[in-house]
Motif scaffolding. Structure first.
Motif, short mmCIF file in Angstrom:
data_model
loop_
_atom_site.label_atom_id
_atom_site.label_comp_id
_atom_site.label_asym_id
_atom_site.label_seq_id
_atom_site.Cartn_x
_atom_site.Cartn_y
_atom_site.Cartn_z
N UNK A 53 6.86 4.64 8.30
CA UNK A 53 6.47 3.43 7.57
C UNK A 53 5.11 3.59 6.90
N UNK A 54 4.23 4.34 7.52
CA UNK A 54 2.93 4.62 6.87
C UNK A 54 3.16 5.36 5.57
N UNK A 55 4.08 6.31 5.62
CA UNK A 55 4.37 7.10 4.42
C UNK A 55 4.94 6.19 3.33
N UNK A 56 5.84 5.31 3.72
CA UNK A 56 6.40 4.37 2.75
C UNK A 56 5.31 3.49 2.18
N UNK A 57 4.41 3.04 3.05
CA UNK A 57 3.31 2.19 2.59
C UNK A 57 2.46 2.93 1.57
N UNK A 58 2.27 4.21 1.83
CA UNK A 58 1.45 5.03 0.93
C UNK A 58 2.13 5.16 -0.43
N UNK A 59 3.43 5.41 -0.39
CA UNK A 59 4.18 5.53 -1.65
C UNK A 59 4.09 4.25 -2.44
N UNK A 60 4.28 3.13 -1.76
CA UNK A 60 4.21 1.86 -2.46
C UNK A 60 2.80 1.61 -2.99
N UNK A 61 1.82 2.05 -2.21
CA UNK A 61 0.43 1.86 -2.66
C UNK A 61 0.18 2.66 -3.93
N UNK A 62 0.70 3.88 -3.95
CA UNK A 62 0.53 4.70 -5.16
C UNK A 62 1.22 4.05 -6.35
N UNK A 63 2.42 3.55 -6.07
CA UNK A 63 3.15 2.89 -7.13
C UNK A 63 2.38 1.67 -7.64
N UNK A 64 1.78 0.97 -6.69
CA UNK A 64 0.99 -0.22 -7.04
C UNK A 64 -0.17 0.19 -7.94
N UNK A 65 -0.87 1.26 -7.55
CA UNK A 65 -2.02 1.69 -8.36
C UNK A 65 -1.58 2.11 -9.76
N UNK A 66 -0.43 2.77 -9.81
CA UNK A 66 0.11 3.22 -11.09
C UNK A 66 0.39 2.04 -12.00
N UNK A 67 0.99 1.02 -11.42
CA UNK A 67 1.31 -0.16 -12.22
C UNK A 67 0.04 -0.83 -12.71
N UNK A 68 -0.94 -0.89 -11.83
CA UNK A 68 -2.21 -1.50 -12.22
C UNK A 68 -2.80 -0.75 -13.43
N UNK A 69 -2.66 0.57 -13.39
CA UNK A 69 -3.16 1.39 -14.52
C UNK A 69 -2.40 1.06 -15.79
#
Lengths: 178, 576, 279
Positions: A53-69
């Motif tokens: 789940x930490x890994x999934x959270x990390x992936x989603x976090x990266x996706x979140x940052x990407x979208x913000x960009x």
């Protein structure tokens, strides 16, 4: 109020800004939700699933940052533009039920996959219904991102053996702490 | 017979039943006497009926302040004899006493006629009927006024103040009845008290319960929640009208469990808070008092003790809640227990108790009792006392504030809701310095040490006890027994006995060094208290070093402790 | 997701969460209720230090420490009394009360009646899982009469407590039911409850994954939005609630009782009162 969980109907989006706010909110929620599940698993000493789940959270976090960009100026202050926090859950929010303190990696990933699939369908629906071609394009991008997630989870699943029967058996009875 | 070295006092008891108005008459007599410059002390006894029951109003008058019952009554005036047997043990009379009775009341009960007192018969009911709207109690007041040389005008003025506003027509009838009674008073010699004349500025007429409420208000209480229980209800009722005038509010709770929790909630929010109850209510509150200790929430719980155990005798006094107040909480839960030493002292002790609760962030149980709470005294206006009360607060918003930090004093800053960055969850669960629940040894021991330290390290100051005189013989007591003992000690000294009086206002935490200093040179100590099992004596034995010779004298309620009995014990104790 | 753009909201749900990790079993409905609390508070946009969450004892009562608000984890059954004292002394605060079916309806039953009567501006959320979870599985007042336990073999045989009916009869001003799995829905109810002055009672069906999983995992299929609109008519509400199947969700009663908030009359210093005693 709708019947329990999330509504799978796509919202009506009137601008690109709204779309990105929406998309960002979904990813923020997914990140937080996976983080919560990882916390729960850590507290219950299921380190293997906590790590997943930490890994999934990390992936989603990266996706979140990407979208913000990508959103750039379209968003104010990098935070989701306010909407009502009391709306239904986003498509990637894992139900808090369906988890189990003894859950196996297969079950955890299956749960994650189910949500990623939902996210795919969600953004595909937005793309199909959008009048604004920009929104349609961005939504299609998001759907593609989520499809990648599904593929990635599937690859992970392939490496995992099937669950043994009795995976949820605990020889100890419940204890009370208060 | 003991003679008090202070000016003579006069004790009068007025009895009657069936709505005769004995209580009101007693109050009027006291008011009249005090308007003539006398000090007074009044208690009451009643039967179990809510109305129409037998009643006795006991009034002691003196030219010096008195806050204790005397040893005997000089005059008993009985409007009738119905169920008077109930009060037999509370009416000490002797051959120097005078009994006024109505021949229409029938045969005088043996316990009265056997006293050897002089008897004066006055047809009071007949006289009352002779005045339109006349009341027998007014006739009685006239008789008493004449007997003790109180001007009838003083009585009439007091009657007017009592009922005049409500019923002006009754006033005329009362006046007539008073004068009729005065003229019918038997010509019997009765000890007279010189009347000093209208008092100079600065006297109060107040009950212990009112003084408790007023002291708490002066201490800064802003929130009260309570559940009615005899003999504490008057505190709640007084606070209900007084507190909202001073920026506070009172809520009647659905039970004592709600009361103690409501005041903890209000205190958690920053408001100094109080509840008042009696033994049965305190028992219900015990669990939540433990929560107040563990989560370090200041509250004041006034226990107006009554005869126990269980429902006991609600209208009679006793000092038998010391054990539960000190030992009642489960776990190791040190806290503060105080006890006022007289009716008037209820004010100072309540005010001080609020100060201690707020400063030490802990519950304080104040052990008042029925003999103080429901007694009325006329006293000189007490001196104003100010305590520098301040609840320790965090210095700066969000300053890494640890609610239960292990400070040197043991007192840690308490953030109030609304204070930014100070958020914490108060908890009865054992917790660490930040308030997070913990089952770790270092946190459990650390917090136990902290809470003990904050009491051990605190300087309680001079209020912890009243210590008077010198001698190898000492009388050691606490709470309400202090006043009768003070009189007994005064009489003993007047008779040449050197005796020291030590009256504890602070029961817990113990003060070993201070008591050791007080007992320096004392070889024999009388420990006197009003309960069956010697709770205070055993408490002293458990926690203090005492001289070689300790004489425990413990007697439960329901009868009041009188100075004469204590004097006899002191004389006994003085015989080497 | 609701897409009403409404810029300027000061807080996000994460602002209301503390660093303490919940010890609830994975799968417990209370995890969802915690998120609902956070989302409701974000929607209301109250600074966390202006909110107090009061609880008793039980699994649900652990919630204050998991939030970033002021909290008081009191003794069993007395959360409403704590909260009443706090709100009366500090009307400026927003006070939420969290409890469970045991803490709130058994030992806390008496305080529940009087809190409804008193109608102080509080929001009372009871996470109902029809079990005493923390002490390992005894029946609670809302447990079905035939549910077998060690302490009551064969079931209690007792009529279950109807908290919503009791709340209505005792004078509660706002009565609602939610299901933990509908996080947004519960958040919405909590927002509504807080915004409605007076005593607001929200029962949240919150499944117990450890002791009642077989019976309660199907709750998500049983809950349904009430098909009738909310009412402000107590007798209509009474009829509905007496025949309620226990799974109607939404606001079921909204009254208009004025909240009870005793206020001081004046702000004199105590010496002002001396004249009462002076002769």
């Amino acid at each position: 109020m709708t019947n329990s969980r999330q509504s799978n109907e796509p919202p009506r989006l009137n601008s690109v800004a709204e779309f990105f706010a929406q998309a960002l909110a979904i990813e923020v929620e997914a990140t937080e939700r996976y983080g919560l599940l990882a916390d729960q698993m850590e507290v219950h000493n299921n380190k293997e699933i906590a790590a997943i789940f930490r890994k999934m959270a990390l992936i989603e976090a990266e996706h979140r940052n990407e979208i913000a960009r990508r959103a750039g100026d379209a968003l104010v202050a990098g935070r989701p533009a306010s909407f009502s926090w009391t709306g239904p859950d986003g498509p990637e929010a894992i139900d808090c039920e369906g988890v189990h303190y003894l859950m196996t990696p297969r079950r955890a990933l299956t749960l994650a996959r189910f949500n990623e699939e939902r996210a795919v369908k969600y953004f595909e629906a937005i793309a199909a219904a959008a009048i604004d071609p920009q929104i349609a394009a961005f939504a299609a991008d998001m759907a593609a991102d989520e499809r990648n997630h599904v593929v990635w989870v599937d690859q992970w699943l392939e490496q995992i053996a099937p669950d043994e029967p009795g995976w949820d058996e605990d020889p100890d009875p419940p204890v009370h702490s208060e | 017979m003991m003679k008090s070295p202070s000016e003579a006092s006069l004790s009068i008891v007025l009895t009657g039943s069936g709505g005769a108005g004995v209580m009101t008459a007693g109050q009027i007599l006291l008011d009249a006497a005090t308007n003539c410059g006398l000090y007074g002390f009044m208690t009451r006894s009643t039967g179990p009926q809510i109305r129409g029951g037998e009643a006795a109003a006991m009034i002691r008058l003196s030219s010096k302040p008195v806050q204790s019952p005397g040893d005997r009554f000089d005059i008993l005036l009985a409007l009738d004899f119905e169920n008077l047997q109930r009060f037999a043990d509370e009416l000490p009379l002797d051959s120097a006493s005078l009994i006024i009775a109505d021949p229409a009341a029938g045969e005088m009960p043996g316990f009265l006629s056997n006293t050897g007192a002089a008897i004066g018969l006055v047809p009071m009911s007949k006289l009352a009927k002779g005045v339109k709207g006349g009341r027998i109690a007014m006739v009685a007041l006239g008789i008493l006024a004449r007997l003790i040389c109180l001007p009838e005008a003083a009585i009439i003025a007091a009657v007017a103040a009592s009922i005049g506003r409500k019923k002006p027509e009754a006033l005329a009838a009362s006046e007539a009845a008073v004068l009729l009674g005065a003229s019918a008073a038997p010509d019997v010699a009765v000890p007279k008290l010189p009347l000093p004349g209208a008092p100079e500025q600065g006297r109060w007429s107040i009950t212990g319960n009112e003084a408790t409420g007023f002291g708490a208000l002066k201490g800064g209480v802003k929130f009260v929640a309570g559940y009615p229980i005899t003999p504490a209800t008057e505190i709640l009722e007084w606070m209900a009208h007084a507190l909202p005038k001073c920026g506070g509010v009172l809520v009647q709770a659905e039970d004592e469990l709600a009361s103690i929790n409501m005041i903890m909630g209000a205190s958690y929010g920053g408001a100094p808070s109080l509840t008042a109850t009696a033994g049965p209510g305190l028992s219900l509150m015990i669990e939540s008092l433990g929560l107040a200790v563990a989560s370090e929430i200041p509250v004041l719980v006034v226990d107006v003790m009554r005869s126990g155990p269980s429902t006991g005798i609600a209208t009679k006094s006793e000092q038998s809640d010391l054990n539960i107040a000190v030992y009642g909480l489960h776990g190791d839960a040190p806290h503060v227990v105080t006890a006022p030493l007289s009716v008037g002292d209820c004010l100072l002790t309540a005010q001080w108790s609020v100060h201690l609760a707020e400063t030490l962030q802990t519950p304080v149980i104040m052990l008042s009792d029925q003999s103080l709470g429901q007694a009325r005294v006329v006293i000189d206006r007490p001196e104003d006392v100010a305590f520098p009360t301040k609840r320790l607060a965090p210095e700066a918003p969000g300053a890494g504030n640890e609610r239960y930090a292990a400070t040197e004093s043991g007192i840690s800053p308490m953030a109030i809701p609304g204070f930014p960055g100070g958020q914490y969850t108060a908890d009865g669960l054992t917790h660490n310095t930040r308030g997070t629940p913990s089952s770790q040894a270092k946190d459990h021991v650390g917090q136990l040490d902290k809470r003990q330290r904050k009491l051990d390290a605190f300087d309680f100051g001079a209020h912890w006890a009243e210590i008077d005189g010198e001698g190898e013989l000492a009388v050691l007591t606490w709470g309400s027994t202090s006043e009768p003992l003070r009189e007994a000690v005064a009489a003993a000294r007047a008779g040449g006995i050197k005796v020291k009086l030590i009256a504890l206002r602070l029961i817990a935490p113990t003060q070993p060094a201070l008591l050791a200093a007080a007992l320096e040179g004392v070889k024999r100590v009388l420990v006197i208290e009003q309960n069956h099992t010697g709770q205070f004596w055993r408490y002293l034995r458990a926690h203090y070093d005492l001289p070689n010779e300790v004489i425990p004298i413990h007697c439960p309620g329901p009868l009041p402790i009188r100075p004469g009995e204590a004097f006899a014990h002191i004389q006994e104790g003085a015989r080497a | 997701m609701n897409m009403i753009p409404n810029v300027g909201k000061a807080f996000v749900p994460a602002d209301y969460k503390s660093a303490v990790k919940p010890v609830w079993c994975p799968g417990c409905g209370d995890h969802s209720v915690l998120i609902s609390f956070q989302r409701a508070l974000a929607e209301l946009a109250f600074p966390p230090e202006q909110v107090a969450i009061i609880s008793g004892i039980g699994c649900s009562s652990r919630i204050p420490a998991y939030t970033n608000c002021y909290g008081f984890h009191g003794v069993h059954g007395r959360s409403l009394a704590l909260a009443t004292g706090l709100k009366v002394a500090r009307p400026d605060l927003t006070v939420l009360v969290a409890s469970g079916d045991g803490d709130g309806f058994s030992i806390g039953g008496n305080h529940f009646l009087h809190a409804c009567r008193r109608n102080i501006d509080l929001t009372y959320v009871v996470m109902d899982n029809r079990i005493y979870g923390m002490t390992k599985g005894q029946p609670s007042p809302t447990t079905e009469p035939d549910w077998d336990t060690a302490i009551a073999p064969g079931g209690t045989g007792l009529s279950p407590f109807h908290p919503l009916v009791i709340a209505l009869a005792s004078g509660a001003n706002f009565i609602a039911r939610g299901f933990a799995g509908d996080i947004g829905g519960c958040a919405k109810l909590i927002v509504d409850a807080v915004r409605t002055p007076g005593f607001s009672f929200v029962q949240i069906l919150s499944p117990c994954v450890t002791f009642r999983d077989d019976q309660q995992k199907g709750w998500k299929n049983l809950v349904h939005a009430a098909i009738v609109p909310e009412t402000d008519d107590p007798s209509r509400a009474a009829r509905r609630l007496m025949t309620d199947d226990g799974f109607n969700t939404g606001v079921l009663y909204r009254g208009n009782r004025k909240p009870y908030q005793p206020m001081p009359l004046a702000h004199h210093t105590p010496s002002h009162l001396e004249t009462e005693f002076a002769i």
